[in-house]
Design a protein around this motif. Structure first.
Motif, PDB file in Angstrom:
ATOM      1  N   LEU A 231       0.827  -1.215   0.000  1.00 46.61           N
ATOM      2  CA  LEU A 231       0.000   0.000   0.000  1.00 46.61           C
ATOM      3  C   LEU A 231       0.857   1.259   0.000  1.00 46.61           C
ATOM      4  CD1 LEU A 231      -2.666  -1.073   2.650  1.00 46.61           C
ATOM      5  CD2 LEU A 231      -3.024  -0.935   0.168  1.00 46.61           C
ATOM      6  N   MET A 232       2.066   1.143   0.512  1.00 46.27           N
ATOM      7  CA  MET A 232       2.967   2.290   0.640  1.00 46.27           C
ATOM      8  C   MET A 232       4.113   2.248  -0.374  1.00 46.27           C
ATOM      9  SD  MET A 232       3.445   5.077   2.147  1.00 46.27           S
ATOM     10  CE  MET A 232       4.450   6.207   3.098  1.00 46.27           C
ATOM     11  N   ASN A 233       4.505   1.052  -0.766  1.00 48.46           N
ATOM     12  CA  ASN A 233       5.602   0.873  -1.727  1.00 48.46           C
ATOM     13  C   ASN A 233       5.089   0.072  -2.924  1.00 48.46           C
ATOM     14  OD1 ASN A 233       7.907   0.441  -3.165  1.00 48.46           O
ATOM     15  ND2 ASN A 233       9.085  -0.458  -1.475  1.00 48.46           N
ATOM     16  N   PRO A 234       4.587   0.748  -3.961  1.00 51.50           N
ATOM     17  CA  PRO A 234       4.001   0.043  -5.096  1.00 51.50           C
ATOM     18  C   PRO A 234       4.954  -0.940  -5.765  1.00 51.50           C
ATOM     19  CG  PRO A 234       3.519   2.392  -5.224  1.00 51.50           C
ATOM     20  CD  PRO A 234       4.511   2.213  -4.121  1.00 51.50           C
ATOM     21  N   ALA A 235       6.268  -0.742  -5.586  1.00 52.57           N
ATOM     22  CA  ALA A 235       7.244  -1.652  -6.190  1.00 52.57           C
ATOM     23  C   ALA A 235       7.129  -3.061  -5.615  1.00 52.57           C
ATOM     24  CB  ALA A 235       8.654  -1.113  -5.984  1.00 52.57           C
ATOM     25  N   THR A 236       6.538  -3.185  -4.431  1.00 54.52           N
ATOM     26  CA  THR A 236       6.381  -4.506  -3.798  1.00 54.52           C
ATOM     27  C   THR A 236       5.001  -5.102  -4.065  1.00 54.52           C
ATOM     28  OG1 THR A 236       5.526  -3.651  -1.697  1.00 54.52           O
ATOM     29  CG2 THR A 236       7.929  -3.787  -1.927  1.00 54.52           C
ATOM     30  N   ASP A 237       4.168  -4.408  -4.859  1.00 54.45           N
ATOM     31  CA  ASP A 237       2.780  -4.846  -5.063  1.00 54.45           C
ATOM     32  C   ASP A 237       2.671  -5.694  -6.327  1.00 54.45           C
ATOM     33  OD1 ASP A 237       0.050  -5.189  -5.277  1.00 54.45           O
ATOM     34  OD2 ASP A 237      -0.415  -3.132  -4.651  1.00 54.45           O
ATOM     35  N   PRO A 238       2.419  -6.999  -6.183  1.00 51.84           N
ATOM     36  CA  PRO A 238       2.326  -7.866  -7.366  1.00 51.84           C
ATOM     37  C   PRO A 238       1.111  -7.539  -8.239  1.00 51.84           C
ATOM     38  CG  PRO A 238       1.681  -9.074  -5.381  1.00 51.84           C
ATOM     39  CD  PRO A 238       2.209  -7.748  -4.919  1.00 51.84           C
ATOM     40  N   ARG A 239       0.182  -6.727  -7.716  1.00 48.72           N
ATOM     41  CA  ARG A 239      -1.042  -6.402  -8.474  1.00 48.72           C
ATOM     42  C   ARG A 239      -0.886  -5.132  -9.312  1.00 48.72           C
ATOM     43  NH1 ARG A 239      -5.001  -5.041  -4.115  1.00 48.72           N
ATOM     44  NH2 ARG A 239      -3.158  -3.852  -3.524  1.00 48.72           N
ATOM     45  N   LEU A 240       0.291  -4.519  -9.309  1.00 46.36           N
ATOM     46  CA  LEU A 240       0.450  -3.211  -9.944  1.00 46.36           C
ATOM     47  C   LEU A 240       0.063  -3.224 -11.424  1.00 46.36           C
ATOM     48  CD1 LEU A 240       1.301  -0.269  -9.441  1.00 46.36           C
ATOM     49  CD2 LEU A 240       3.634  -0.907 -10.070  1.00 46.36           C
ATOM     50  N   SER A 241       0.339  -4.307 -12.116  1.00 48.34           N
ATOM     51  CA  SER A 241       0.040  -4.365 -13.551  1.00 48.34           C
ATOM     52  C   SER A 241      -1.456  -4.289 -13.837  1.00 48.34           C
ATOM     53  CB  SER A 241       0.608  -5.647 -14.171  1.00 48.34           C
ATOM     54  OG  SER A 241      -0.010  -6.774 -13.579  1.00 48.34           O
ATOM     55  N   SER A 242      -2.283  -4.545 -12.806  1.00 51.84           N
ATOM     56  CA  SER A 242      -3.741  -4.490 -13.007  1.00 51.84           C
ATOM     57  C   SER A 242      -4.290  -3.076 -12.850  1.00 51.84           C
ATOM     58  CB  SER A 242      -4.453  -5.452 -12.043  1.00 51.84           C
ATOM     59  OG  SER A 242      -4.345  -4.973 -10.710  1.00 51.84           O
ATOM     60  N   PHE A 243      -3.400  -2.089 -12.643  1.00 47.28           N
ATOM     61  CA  PHE A 243      -3.823  -0.676 -12.530  1.00 47.28           C
ATOM     62  C   PHE A 243      -4.684  -0.340 -13.754  1.00 47.28           C
ATOM     63  CE2 PHE A 243      -3.379   3.905 -12.952  1.00 47.28           C
ATOM     64  CZ  PHE A 243      -3.429   4.353 -11.646  1.00 47.28           C
ATOM     65  N   ASN A 244      -5.966  -0.070 -13.520  1.00 53.27           N
ATOM     66  CA  ASN A 244      -6.918  -0.035 -14.631  1.00 53.27           C
ATOM     67  C   ASN A 244      -7.271   1.383 -15.084  1.00 53.27           C
ATOM     68  OD1 ASN A 244      -8.495  -1.174 -16.599  1.00 53.27           O
ATOM     69  ND2 ASN A 244     -10.266  -1.501 -15.286  1.00 53.27           N
ATOM     70  N   GLY A 262       8.377   9.311  -6.920  1.00 50.71           N
ATOM     71  CA  GLY A 262       7.548   9.599  -8.083  1.00 50.71           C
ATOM     72  C   GLY A 262       8.167   9.061  -9.361  1.00 50.71           C
ATOM     73  N   TRP A 263       9.463   9.342  -9.533  1.00 49.14           N
ATOM     74  CA  TRP A 263      10.182   8.835 -10.707  1.00 49.14           C
ATOM     75  C   TRP A 263      10.248   7.307 -10.694  1.00 49.14           C
ATOM     76  CZ3 TRP A 263      11.159  11.249 -15.041  1.00 49.14           C
ATOM     77  CH2 TRP A 263      11.299  12.655 -15.051  1.00 49.14           C
ATOM     78  N   TYR A 264      10.468   6.739  -9.515  1.00 51.58           N
ATOM     79  CA  TYR A 264      10.570   5.282  -9.379  1.00 51.58           C
ATOM     80  C   TYR A 264       9.223   4.619  -9.699  1.00 51.58           C
ATOM     81  CZ  TYR A 264      11.885   0.787  -7.194  1.00 51.58           C
ATOM     82  OH  TYR A 264      12.156  -0.534  -6.946  1.00 51.58           O
ATOM     83  N   TYR A 265       8.137   5.273  -9.309  1.00 46.55           N
ATOM     84  CA  TYR A 265       6.811   4.732  -9.609  1.00 46.55           C
ATOM     85  C   TYR A 265       6.618   4.609 -11.123  1.00 46.55           C
ATOM     86  CZ  TYR A 265       1.749   4.166  -9.805  1.00 46.55           C
ATOM     87  OH  TYR A 265       0.484   3.695 -10.075  1.00 46.55           O
ATOM     88  N   LYS A 266       7.044   5.639 -11.854  1.00 45.96           N
ATOM     89  CA  LYS A 266       6.953   5.578 -13.320  1.00 45.96           C
ATOM     90  C   LYS A 266       7.691   4.350 -13.855  1.00 45.96           C
ATOM     91  CE  LYS A 266       8.065   8.206 -17.548  1.00 45.96           C
ATOM     92  NZ  LYS A 266       8.981   7.368 -18.303  1.00 45.96           N
ATOM     93  N   GLU A 267       8.883   4.124 -13.296  1.00 46.61           N
ATOM     94  CA  GLU A 267       9.711   3.004 -13.740  1.00 46.61           C
ATOM     95  C   GLU A 267       9.049   1.656 -13.449  1.00 46.61           C
ATOM     96  OE1 GLU A 267      13.968   1.169 -12.336  1.00 46.61           O
ATOM     97  OE2 GLU A 267      13.787   3.366 -12.310  1.00 46.61           O
ATOM     98  N   VAL A 268       8.585   1.482 -12.208  1.00 43.02           N
ATOM     99  CA  VAL A 268       8.030   0.166 -11.850  1.00 43.02           C
ATOM    100  C   VAL A 268       6.672  -0.068 -12.523  1.00 43.02           C
ATOM    101  CG1 VAL A 268       9.299  -0.050  -9.676  1.00 43.02           C
ATOM    102  CG2 VAL A 268       7.027   0.977  -9.639  1.00 43.02           C
ATOM    103  N   LEU A 269       5.886   1.010 -12.699  1.00 44.00           N
ATOM    104  CA  LEU A 269       4.602   0.851 -13.385  1.00 44.00           C
ATOM    105  C   LEU A 269       4.835   0.452 -14.846  1.00 44.00           C
ATOM    106  CD1 LEU A 269       1.482   1.130 -13.166  1.00 44.00           C
ATOM    107  CD2 LEU A 269       1.742   3.525 -13.887  1.00 44.00           C
ATOM    108  N   SER A 270       5.788   1.114 -15.489  1.00 46.83           N
ATOM    109  CA  SER A 270       6.102   0.828 -16.900  1.00 46.83           C
ATOM    110  C   SER A 270       6.602  -0.598 -17.093  1.00 46.83           C
ATOM    111  CB  SER A 270       7.152   1.804 -17.422  1.00 46.83           C
ATOM    112  OG  SER A 270       6.695   3.133 -17.315  1.00 46.83           O
ATOM    113  N   LYS A 271       7.333  -1.113 -16.108  1.00 48.25           N
ATOM    114  CA  LYS A 271       7.918  -2.454 -16.234  1.00 48.25           C
ATOM    115  C   LYS A 271       7.013  -3.564 -15.700  1.00 48.25           C
ATOM    116  CE  LYS A 271      12.758  -0.982 -15.973  1.00 48.25           C
ATOM    117  NZ  LYS A 271      13.953  -0.928 -15.097  1.00 48.25           N
ATOM    118  N   SER A 272       5.860  -3.193 -15.146  1.00 47.44           N
ATOM    119  CA  SER A 272       5.005  -4.171 -14.453  1.00 47.44           C
ATOM    120  C   SER A 272       4.182  -5.042 -15.400  1.00 47.44           C
ATOM    121  CB  SER A 272       4.050  -3.442 -13.504  1.00 47.44           C
ATOM    122  OG  SER A 272       3.075  -2.717 -14.265  1.00 47.44           O
ATOM    123  N   GLY A 273       4.117  -4.642 -16.677  1.00 45.91           N
ATOM    124  CA  GLY A 273       3.214  -5.321 -17.597  1.00 45.91           C
ATOM    125  C   GLY A 273       1.959  -4.504 -17.865  1.00 45.91           C
TER     126      GLY A 273
END
Length: 315
Positions: A231-244, A262-273
């Motif tokens: 909930l606090m570190n999206p990089a640890t959230d296996p559900r991130l790719s389902s961001f709808n 903020g920059w890291y979120y862009k990176e992990v969201l882009s790489k999540s699928g």
């Protein structure tokens, strides 16, 4: 009275072991109004009779006399889940300006605050608000402004700091639980309140600052596993790719403690699928929430323009 402190989060708040909370910021409120400067009208509504969720609604005055359907923005305020409210003069003034500039309807959600209502109350209340907005899709919901003037095929979510954290978690929930009759066209995360146990490159390693952020999160979420909680570190959230939501705008500020996240979120969201488009806008020389404390600055004006463009682009 127990005077023993559980968390000293000065200059923001203090939380005592007996459950008492002293808030030093974000307690001031203003009533809804017809704002003379912007012509924006606002009112407070109860979202759910069986819960404590309410919201402040905003509409451009010109819209109430027309048949035009306007984009709808659901806004989540910041404050570390502990301070501030939808009735705060800071947020009231900001949303008056944003609604006037973007020509939209806004719903500023007044979710319950921690620690009296710990996480996941803020997320549950925010989801309740999204469901309430969706209940207007057939034009017979409880709120006439949305029935008559809301374009529910063009809905956006936005939030700052903890509110940006809520946007992320609502986007993930939208991937797990569909809301019928409503189309989300974008998510805006301003100075997102994300963190982790280990510092990122260029992130502050100053113990006091890191401790304050950790205390805020632990006070809001007493059962948390820590700052690597998904909930606090999206990089640890296996559900991130389902961001709808397929378009995301992240705003960061150069000297903000949360900039790297903020920059890291862009990176992990882009790489999540996840298959959407994400962009970052950085304000040079600015700190956390600068656009609220200095709304007339050049950087605040540029950011406002970016948000308006994001919500009015055809997509």
């Amino acid at each position: 009275m127990d005077t023993e402190l559980l968390y000293d989060m000065s200059p923001y708040a203090r939380i005592y072991k007996d459950g008492r909370v002293e808030r030093f910021l974000g307690t001031e409120t203003v009533p809804p109004s017809l704002d003379e400067k912007t012509g924006v009208q606002s009112k407070d509504v109860a979202i759910s009779p069986d819960s404590a969720v309410s919201a402040r609604l905003y509409i451009p005055k010109a819209a109430t006399g027309s048949l035009q359907k306007l984009p709808v923005l659901v806004y989540f305020h910041g404050g570390g889940f502990i301070i501030e409210s939808a009735q705060s003069p800071t947020y009231h003034n900001y949303l008056n300006a944003l609604v006037a500039e973007a020509n939209i309807i806004a719903i500023s959600v007044d979710y319950r605050s921690a620690p009296e209502h710990p996480i996941p109350a803020a997320y549950d209340d925010s989801w309740t608000a999204l469901k309430w907005v969706a209940s207007h899709s057939t034009r017979n919901g409880p709120e006439d402004w949305l029935n008559s003037h809301g374009n529910l095929k063009k809905v956006f979510m936005a939030g700052d700091s903890a509110g940006a954290n809520i946007v992320n978690n609502m986007g993930i929930r939208l991937g797990e639980e569909k809301l019928n009759g409503i189309e989300f066209r974008g998510g805006i995360m301003v100075h997102p309140y994300f963190w982790g146990e280990e510092p990122l490159p260029l992130e502050t390693t100053e113990p006091k600052k890191r401790s304050l952020i950790r205390d805020f999160w632990r006070a809001a979420s007493p059962t948390t596993t820590g700052c690597d909680d998904p909930l606090m570190n999206p990089a640890t959230d296996p559900r991130l790719s389902s961001f709808n939501v397929n378009r995301v705008l992240i705003c960061v500020a150069e000297i903000d403690m949360f900039r790297q996240r903020g920059w890291y979120y862009k990176e992990v969201l882009s790489k999540s699928g996840w298959s959407g488009v994400v962009e970052v806008m950085e304000a040079p020389g600015e700190d956390h929430m600068f656009h609220m404390s200095n709304p007339s600055s050049d950087n605040a004006a540029k950011m406002m323009k970016k948000l308006v463009t994001f919500m009015n682009e055809e997509n």
